[in-house]
Design a protein around this motif. Structure first.
Motif, short mmCIF file in Angstrom:
data_model
loop_
_atom_site.label_atom_id
_atom_site.label_comp_id
_atom_site.label_asym_id
_atom_site.label_seq_id
_atom_site.Cartn_x
_atom_site.Cartn_y
_atom_site.Cartn_z
N LEU A 43 0.82 -1.21 -0.12
CA LEU A 43 -0.03 0.03 0.03
C LEU A 43 0.76 1.36 0.03
CD1 LEU A 43 -2.94 -0.91 2.45
CD2 LEU A 43 -2.84 -0.88 0.23
N SER A 45 3.13 4.24 -2.92
CA SER A 45 4.25 4.22 -3.75
C SER A 45 5.30 5.11 -3.31
CB SER A 45 3.77 4.40 -5.16
OG SER A 45 3.07 5.64 -5.27
N GLY A 46 5.43 5.65 -2.14
CA GLY A 46 6.38 6.50 -1.47
C GLY A 46 7.89 5.72 -1.31
N TRP A 47 8.59 6.69 -0.29
CA TRP A 47 9.73 6.16 0.02
C TRP A 47 9.69 4.44 0.63
CZ3 TRP A 47 14.19 7.75 -0.92
CH2 TRP A 47 14.73 9.01 -1.55
N ILE A 66 -0.83 -0.77 -4.67
CA ILE A 66 -2.07 0.29 -4.70
C ILE A 66 -1.71 1.33 -4.12
CG2 ILE A 66 -4.35 0.51 -3.55
CD1 ILE A 66 -4.33 -2.80 -3.42
N THR A 75 10.92 13.09 -2.52
CA THR A 75 10.36 14.45 -1.65
C THR A 75 11.62 15.54 -1.27
OG1 THR A 75 10.58 12.95 0.16
CG2 THR A 75 8.58 13.71 -0.58
N CYS A 109 -6.53 2.95 -0.80
CA CYS A 109 -7.25 1.78 0.07
C CYS A 109 -7.98 2.26 1.21
CB CYS A 109 -5.80 0.84 0.67
SG CYS A 109 -6.57 -0.10 1.95
N VAL A 157 1.53 3.81 3.67
CA VAL A 157 0.61 4.81 3.32
C VAL A 157 1.31 6.33 3.70
CG1 VAL A 157 -1.36 3.34 2.94
CG2 VAL A 157 -0.85 4.68 5.06
N GLY A 158 2.24 6.34 4.46
CA GLY A 158 2.69 7.70 4.67
C GLY A 158 1.83 8.39 5.88
N THR A 220 11.28 21.15 5.82
CA THR A 220 10.81 21.48 4.65
C THR A 220 10.52 23.02 4.57
OG1 THR A 220 9.76 19.29 4.57
CG2 THR A 220 8.55 20.92 3.29
N ASN A 317 -2.43 9.19 8.36
CA ASN A 317 -3.47 8.93 7.15
C ASN A 317 -4.81 8.27 7.64
OD1 ASN A 317 -4.28 7.03 4.84
ND2 ASN A 317 -2.26 7.67 3.86
N VAL A 319 -6.51 5.95 6.28
CA VAL A 319 -6.64 4.71 6.46
C VAL A 319 -6.16 4.09 7.70
CG1 VAL A 319 -4.82 3.75 4.97
CG2 VAL A 319 -6.70 2.44 5.02
N ILE A 357 5.58 0.20 7.39
CA ILE A 357 6.92 1.02 7.43
C ILE A 357 6.73 2.41 7.12
CG2 ILE A 357 8.13 -0.95 6.71
CD1 ILE A 357 7.99 -0.01 3.80
N THR A 371 11.26 10.42 8.33
CA THR A 371 12.21 10.89 7.29
C THR A 371 12.12 9.97 6.20
OG1 THR A 371 14.05 9.87 8.26
CG2 THR A 371 13.73 12.16 8.83
N TYR A 444 21.70 13.62 -2.54
CA TYR A 444 20.64 13.56 -3.21
C TYR A 444 20.78 13.14 -4.67
CZ TYR A 444 18.50 15.03 1.02
OH TYR A 444 17.97 15.19 2.08
P1 FAD Z 1 5.24 8.68 1.62
O1 FAD Z 1 6.59 8.94 0.89
O2 FAD Z 1 4.49 9.90 2.07
O3 FAD Z 1 4.28 7.75 0.61
C1 FAD Z 1 2.99 7.36 1.08
C2 FAD Z 1 2.26 6.76 -0.30
O4 FAD Z 1 1.27 6.31 0.33
C3 FAD Z 1 2.26 7.77 -1.50
O5 FAD Z 1 2.74 7.17 -2.60
C4 FAD Z 1 0.69 7.88 -1.25
O6 FAD Z 1 0.07 8.47 -2.27
C5 FAD Z 1 0.30 6.72 -0.76
N1 FAD Z 1 -1.27 6.62 0.01
C6 FAD Z 1 -1.79 7.57 0.68
N2 FAD Z 1 -2.74 6.88 1.15
C7 FAD Z 1 -3.21 5.77 0.56
C8 FAD Z 1 -4.22 4.79 0.70
N3 FAD Z 1 -5.09 5.37 1.21
N4 FAD Z 1 -4.10 3.57 -0.02
C9 FAD Z 1 -2.94 3.51 -0.72
N5 FAD Z 1 -1.88 4.23 -1.13
C10 FAD Z 1 -2.11 5.45 -0.31
N6 FAD Z 1 13.10 12.94 4.62
C11 FAD Z 1 14.33 12.95 4.62
O7 FAD Z 1 15.00 12.02 5.00
N7 FAD Z 1 15.21 13.84 3.87
C12 FAD Z 1 14.63 14.93 3.39
O8 FAD Z 1 15.53 15.72 2.67
C13 FAD Z 1 13.33 15.04 3.21
N8 FAD Z 1 12.87 16.17 2.59
C14 FAD Z 1 11.30 16.36 2.51
C15 FAD Z 1 10.74 17.19 1.75
C16 FAD Z 1 9.50 17.27 1.91
C17 FAD Z 1 9.02 18.48 0.84
C18 FAD Z 1 8.65 16.41 2.41
C19 FAD Z 1 7.18 16.39 2.29
C20 FAD Z 1 9.16 15.39 3.06
C21 FAD Z 1 10.44 15.10 3.25
N9 FAD Z 1 11.24 14.25 3.99
C22 FAD Z 1 12.52 14.02 3.86
C23 FAD Z 1 10.34 13.25 4.64
C24 FAD Z 1 10.24 12.14 3.72
O9 FAD Z 1 9.72 12.32 2.57
C25 FAD Z 1 9.06 11.10 4.46
O10 FAD Z 1 9.57 10.82 5.50
C26 FAD Z 1 8.91 10.10 3.24
O11 FAD Z 1 8.16 10.20 2.27
C27 FAD Z 1 8.02 8.93 4.12
O12 FAD Z 1 7.84 7.58 3.39
P2 FAD Z 1 6.53 6.83 3.11
O13 FAD Z 1 6.73 5.53 2.22
O14 FAD Z 1 6.33 6.38 4.72
O15 FAD Z 1 5.34 7.72 2.73
#
Ligand code: FAD
Length: 474
Positions: A43, A45-47, A66, A75, A109, A157-158, A220, A317, A319, A357, A371, A444
């Motif tokens: 679930l 497609s982020g980090w 998804i 990011t 989701c 899902v972040g 940010t 989030n 969900v 995660i 992060t 980066y």
């Molecule tokens: P995310 O990367 O946010 O991904 C979440 C994913 O889940 C997205 O694809 C989203 O579309 C999807 N999603 C959401 N809801 C649902 C749902 N209901 N069903 C299915 N999918 C869903 N960290 C660093 O370490 N260094 C940096 O320099 C840094 N700079 C940043 C700059 C900015 C502008 C931002 C906003 C953040 C930054 N961060 C940085 C923090 C870092 O981006 C986050 O900690 C990281 O993205 C977390 O990863 P994640 O996969 O948990 O969530």
């Protein structure tokens, strides 16, 4: 055909179709993929999610992703794209790069059923109102909720932006979480300059439009204010010389310091550097309300702005917030996992087939910052674990985080680098200025995932250095 229509969020359906749609329960989706391999659903497609997708053994699992986004957001480069230092495509990678080995649904989701191992989803690839598909049957199907079964589930899902329920923030402020946000910000910035160039405006009205406010003094907010400062001092001065002197950038924060996660000496260095460059830092300031074009700050009253960028941390989030079957962190609302990243259910037991995660999850004994570094390392751990599990091999190791340090760009080719939290001070554990800026850019650049972006990013940096930023507004 019935002439009675009803407005549907995804378009206009006729009444009979709309009623039929409501009468249906979500469709049970059966993938055409063979059932022999375990079904691993990711679930997000982020980090976290994208890195699991990259590494998971697609020969051993039927992998399904998804996510409402068809791309991964890099990011750390979003602030650069929001002011035109980099092109938007530099900060994204397509999920479809990994299909057809993996299946992808652009969908949200909405609900996780841990008992029956099913996910309720709503498509996010709905047709826009300006481009109807024409066939209303198709219109119903592309918007129809569906259900996906899973054997293994990775929740990545972040989190959402935190607004503290301050009235008007959602409606009138800009957030910077996604490349779509960066696009909106960039468009609004150049709109402010074009509006301020109109002949009938007074100087006060121009100053109000060119008052750029950032709420939140975390990395940010600071990086965005630094990038905006660079834009004004290297490109706006050339193209809008009479307006550049009217611009004002202010960072507001409720806390007594900006960049709370960085070492004290680096915070002071940043505050001094930003102030010298003309960026105002107003700590201990409380935003009470935001309205169209202005905000009300407790300490100073009404503050008109051309753009307000809001970056005050994270909220769960929906969900995650809507799931009652798992234990959640008291303060952050994130899902609690054990050191193996298994989700802890409300009975206190880890779920052997579900992991969480990234920003959506926390290990109580290892309180780590939200992060990309943490999310990516947890994803790497998950890849190793899942690939072992697929071969029926044990993976008893616990997750442990290796701090590679935090970086923040602070403008004018300067940055700060900090590897001290939780670790003793050693050689190069704290850096400032140009050295840190070199580390920032090389980090980066190294972390960039695709060869295409490894070429594109330095090309954009070089072209901007020679010709200036792209100041066109679409
Ligand atoms: P995310 O990367 O946010 O991904 C979440 C994913 O889940 C997205 O694809 C989203 O579309 C999807 N999603 C959401 N809801 C649902 C749902 N209901 N069903 C299915 N999918 C869903 N960290 C660093 O370490 N260094 C940096 O320099 C840094 N700079 C940043 C700059 C900015 C502008 C931002 C906003 C953040 C930054 N961060 C940085 C923090 C870092 O981006 C986050 O900690 C990281 O993205 C977390 O990863 P994640 O996969 O948990 O969530």
């Amino acid at each position: 055909m019935s002439l009675v229509t009803t407005h549907h969020p995804y378009g206009v359906l006729n009444l009979a179709q709309a009623t039929a749609r409501r009468a249906f329960s979500p469709r049970y989706f059966s993938s055409s993929a063979p059932r022999s391999k375990p079904r691993a659903v990711i679930l997000g497609s982020g980090w976290g999610g994208y890195n699991v997708l990259r590494g998971i053994n697609k020969q051993e699992y039927n992998v399904t992703v998804i996510s409402p986004n068809t791309y991964f957001n890099f990011t750390p480069l979003l602030a650069s794209t929001a002011v035109g230092t980099l092109e938007f495509r530099c900060a994204v990678e397509p999920v479809r790069r990994y299909t057809p080995e993996a299946t992808f649904y652009q969908a949200w989701c909405d609900e996780i059923d841990f008992m029956t191992k099913q996910l309720k989803c709503t498509p996010a690839s709905r047709p826009s109102e300006s481009e109807p598909t024409g066939d209303s049957d198709t219109l119903v199907k592309v918007a129809e909720p569906f259900t996906i079964p899973f054997d293994k589930l990775i929740i990545a899902v972040g989190a959402y932006s935190q607004t503290f329920n301050i009235p008007g923030v959602k409606e009138h402020a800009h957030f910077l979480k996604d490349v779509k946000d960066a696009r909106k910000i960039r468009s609004r910035i150049f709109e402010c300059f074009e509006q301020a160039s109109q002949p009938l405006l007074s100087d006060i009205e121009r100053r109000n439009l060119l008052n750029f406010c950032i709420v939140g003094g975390g990395p940010t907010g600071i990086e965005f204010s630094a990038e905006l400062h660079d834009l004004i001092h290297s490109d706006i001065v050339r193209h809008y010389p009479s307006l550049a002197r009217l611009c004002k950038i202010t960072v507001y924060d409720v806390a007594p310091h900006i960049l709370g996660s960085f070492d004290q000496s680096l915070r002071s260095y940043t505050e001094k550097t930003l102030s010298r460059e003309g960026i105002r830092i107003l700590t201990n300031h409380h935003v009470e309300r935001v309205e169209k074009g202005k905000m009300i700050v407790k300490e100073v009253g009404e503050v008109p702005f051309g753009i307000l960028v809001w970056s005050t941390g994270l909220s769960p989030n929906p969900v995650v917030a809507g799931t009652s079957a798992v234990t959640k962190h008291e303060k952050t609302g994130s899902i609690i996992t054990d050191e193996h990243l298994n989700v802890i259910m409300t009975d206190g037991k880890p779920n052997p087939d579900v992991w969480a995660i990234g920003d959506a999850a926390v290990i109580p004994d290892q309180p780590l910052p939200a992060t990309a570094q943490v999310a990516a390392q947890k994803a790497q751990y998950m890849v190793k674990k899942l690939n072992k599990i697929a071969k029926d091999k044990p993976y008893p190791r616990q997750f442990s985080f290796h701090n590679k340090g935090s970086l923040a760009y602070i403008g004018n080719w300067k940055a700060i680098y900090d590897r001290t939290p939780g670790e003793a001070e050693t050689f190069m554990s704290k850096e400032t200025g140009r050295v840190a800026w070199l580390l920032w850019r090389s980090a980066y650049f190294t972390m960039t995932l695709s060869l295409r972006n490894k070429i594109l990013i330095p090309t954009c940096w070089f072209l901007n250095w020679i010709f200036g930023r792209d100041i066109t507004r679409f």
